[in-house]
Scaffold this motif. Structure first.
Motif, mmCIF file in Angstrom:
data_model
loop_
_atom_site.group_PDB
_atom_site.id
_atom_site.type_symbol
_atom_site.label_atom_id
_atom_site.label_comp_id
_atom_site.label_asym_id
_atom_site.label_seq_id
_atom_site.Cartn_x
_atom_site.Cartn_y
_atom_site.Cartn_z
ATOM 1 N N THR A 190 23.296 49.258 74.971
ATOM 2 C CA THR A 190 24.116 48.908 73.814
ATOM 3 C C THR A 190 24.013 47.410 73.613
ATOM 4 O O THR A 190 23.430 46.702 74.443
ATOM 5 C CB THR A 190 25.617 49.248 74.012
ATOM 6 O OG1 THR A 190 26.176 48.274 74.897
ATOM 7 C CG2 THR A 190 25.817 50.644 74.566
ATOM 8 N N CYS A 191 24.604 46.921 72.516
ATOM 9 C CA CYS A 191 24.504 45.489 72.240
ATOM 10 C C CYS A 191 25.745 44.734 72.721
ATOM 11 O O CYS A 191 26.005 43.607 72.311
ATOM 12 C CB CYS A 191 24.292 45.271 70.739
ATOM 13 S SG CYS A 191 25.627 45.947 69.755
ATOM 14 N N ASP A 192 26.521 45.339 73.628
ATOM 15 C CA ASP A 192 27.795 44.757 74.044
ATOM 16 C C ASP A 192 27.608 43.681 75.124
ATOM 17 O O ASP A 192 27.767 43.941 76.317
ATOM 18 C CB ASP A 192 28.699 45.904 74.536
ATOM 19 C CG ASP A 192 30.099 45.425 74.883
ATOM 20 O OD1 ASP A 192 30.359 44.205 74.810
ATOM 21 O OD2 ASP A 192 30.930 46.277 75.230
ATOM 22 N N VAL A 193 27.303 42.469 74.689
ATOM 23 C CA VAL A 193 27.078 41.366 75.631
ATOM 24 C C VAL A 193 28.376 40.985 76.341
ATOM 25 O O VAL A 193 28.364 40.641 77.533
ATOM 26 C CB VAL A 193 26.501 40.125 74.898
ATOM 27 C CG1 VAL A 193 26.285 38.967 75.873
ATOM 28 C CG2 VAL A 193 25.185 40.476 74.216
ATOM 29 N N GLU A 194 29.501 41.080 75.631
ATOM 30 C CA GLU A 194 30.781 40.657 76.208
ATOM 31 C C GLU A 194 31.120 41.465 77.465
ATOM 32 O O GLU A 194 31.529 40.901 78.484
ATOM 33 C CB GLU A 194 31.922 40.811 75.183
ATOM 34 C CG GLU A 194 31.881 39.807 74.043
ATOM 35 C CD GLU A 194 30.673 39.992 73.113
ATOM 36 O OE1 GLU A 194 30.235 41.163 72.936
ATOM 37 O OE2 GLU A 194 30.153 38.991 72.600
ATOM 38 N N THR A 195 30.962 42.805 77.383
ATOM 39 C CA THR A 195 31.259 43.616 78.563
ATOM 40 C C THR A 195 30.328 43.255 79.712
ATOM 41 O O THR A 195 30.748 43.159 80.868
ATOM 42 C CB THR A 195 31.169 45.117 78.234
ATOM 43 O OG1 THR A 195 32.193 45.429 77.290
ATOM 44 C CG2 THR A 195 31.355 45.979 79.469
#
Lengths: 359, 359
Positions: A190-195
């Motif tokens: 996924t593109c969820d860099v924050e997690t």
């Protein structure tokens, strides 16, 4: 950036810390082996733990504990701080043994993982696999309990012990929350860099770097300013360390890391590297990531295709840049802190080792 | 044996201890939930642990901790000893969560086990089973770490804490050695009664009874005579408790025990009951035990055939006799000890509850 600093004082001698911590662990394990024999208890689990502890490992956490002690103005290492440092290494053994079990990893430190070892020794059992898993579960539990025992038995005075326990209590919760977030996020790209960065923060910035620094510092009686200075140094360094780990998990050499480099991709480990690539990918590249990452039967050819996307999207280069930024932040924190010269020297050296390492 | 004893003093009010310990655990879990929310951490693992803790449980270990405190001459329970008692219950949650994972048990306390719960909640994942197992592994680890934190945070003074840690350190190693012996011995029926009793000693006599008694006693500042008196009482009682557990594991009602009663037989749990039956069995009976015990697909009809052998060989009756002998030993230890009347009363009542229980 022009940073000249005097290499005054020997700082911390890494080999010396390692030697003292390993000596402490060896004495502890010997005493456990003797106690088990004396009570007619099975000695083989002590031996497997000994082999695991001494098969390798950078002893980074004990080293940071020693550096924290020195940053707080304390002098030569005492037996008590060495014992506390050794307890961190035992705690690390616990996390690795359970991690390998969760990831079903076959190899660690160039040798079969603990669950594989026990399954192989008891191969004649019809339930050898399950027996191996159960025993690795127990051995990890024992390492967690014994990391505690090392801390209790380190000879800290009551003030030191109560401050040390507060640091260790925090660290344990953080690493387990980090592991849980990691589990939940694994599986697909996924593109969820924050997690990804939150996982890096919990699993590495605090557990691997900041908390070990604080442990040494609070044992030395550090004030809040020293602890804040160590946090300002430790958090970016810890993130940089994890980002390097993510790169090594995909681009590293088995010979160097001691673990197969397809594992992270097969597990679909949710890293900043993958999230950045996914964010920047075009439709075709995104399809490659979506279909291949997290595939437990991933081939070397397919892994090669993923690596090509990580490079072509610039994600690999971006992660290298993020590591550089964080290394600079860590150096800057040292410029601002007023740690003794010897501690600063050691802490600067650790930045370079931890962020440019190949294992 | 004519044993008349005055029911003087209220002894320990079981419901009151339970209420205080549960209150303490609830406050602790609430604080963990709030802390997780405050840091943006996943709250669901705290909630699963809360559900598990409050789904049932006899609170036997906290009760024995309170009894040990009183046997050492201390008065009303303080917050500190309640905190220590609560830490035992959290430790127990850790052992059960990991036990269920190792045994692949579907049900505990009448509800799905933790690994089943997590697998069900994440059923949409292709790796839901593995996810459930990994999460239960982590949640158990967290319960172990938090049992420690409950003890550290109980408000013990430094002398109490260091004595308490020594008891808890011993307990943790013992229970894990016991689990390991249990794993190694499981799978097939043998006539090895000694190993079965050693497992009962490690897993139950010390972990469930003697160490909890000692924990309360050392916090109260007990001398060696009190500790020896508690051991003389606790060890036979603990063995009796385990022997009752073995009987319930085979002959108990699901409705009462909250767990399926085929599990122990399917796992081939190495119990004194089975070892005695195997030792006394004729060729045909031995064949029944050899072929059916440890069969993971055991049917209720086959279990019935095993139970018939356990009864016909007299093993069941012999285990009942062993329980009676050990109960008498525990009563005798109380006759010889000079504990305060209220403590003695409570300890006698615990013998009766623990050895004649149906759950």
């Amino acid at each position: 950036m022009d940073r000249t600093y005097v290499e005054a004082g020997r700082g911390i001698d890494l080999a010396e810390v390692r030697g003292q911590v390993d000596g402490h662990l060896a004495v502890f394990i010997d005493s456990k082996g003797l106690a088990a024999a004396g009570h007619g208890l099975p000695g083989e689990i002590v031996e497997v733990l000994r082999d695991f502890l001494f098969a390798g490992g950078k002893r980074l956490r004990p080293l940071l504990c020693a550096a924290g002690w020195q940053a707080a103005g304390a002098g030569r290492l005492t037996n008590a701080v060495v014992g506390a440092a050794a307890s961190l290494e035992m705690f690390h053994a616990f996390t690795l043994i359970h991690d390998d079990l969760m990831d079903e990893s076959p190899i660690r430190r160039g040798k079969p993982t603990v669950h594989h070892t026990f399954a192989a020794v008891h191969a004649a059992r019809p339930d050898a696999q399950r027996f191996g898993s159960s025993t690795a579960l127990l051995l990890g539990d024992l390492a967690l309990a014994w990391s505690d025992e090392l801390l209790h038995g380190a000879g800290l005075d009551s003030g030191q012990l109560s401050r040390a326990l507060a640091v260790v209590d925090g660290m344990r919760s953080e690493v387990m929350y980090g592991q849980y977030l990691d589990l939940v996020a694994s599986g697909t790209a996924t593109c969820d860099v924050e997690t990804a960065l939150k996982i890096a923060y919990l699993k590495t910035a605090t557990y691997t770097v900041e908390r070990p620094l604080h442990l040494g510092a609070v044992i030395a009686g550090a004030d809040d300013a020293v602890l804040a200075g160590l946090s300002a140094y430790g958090r970016p360094l810890g993130e940089a360390f994890q980002l390097r780990d993510d790169l090594l998990g995909v681009f590293g050499e088995v010979r160097e890391t001691g673990k197969p480099r397809l594992d992270d991709l097969r597990d679909g480990k949710h890293t900043a590297l993958l999230a950045l690539a996914y964010r920047r990918a075009d439709t075709r590249q995104r399809h490659t990531l979506r279909t291949l990452v997290g595939n437990p039967a991933l081939t070397e050819d397919e892994a090669h295709r993923i690596r090509a996307v990580l490079t072509a999207t610039g994600a690999r280069e971006e992660v290298e840049r993020m590591i550089r930024v964080r290394s600079e932040q860590a150096h800057l924190a040292l410029d601002r802190a007023s740690f003794p010269m010897a501690a600063t020297t050691a802490l600067r050296r650790i930045i370079d080792t931890a962020t440019s390492r190949t294992v």
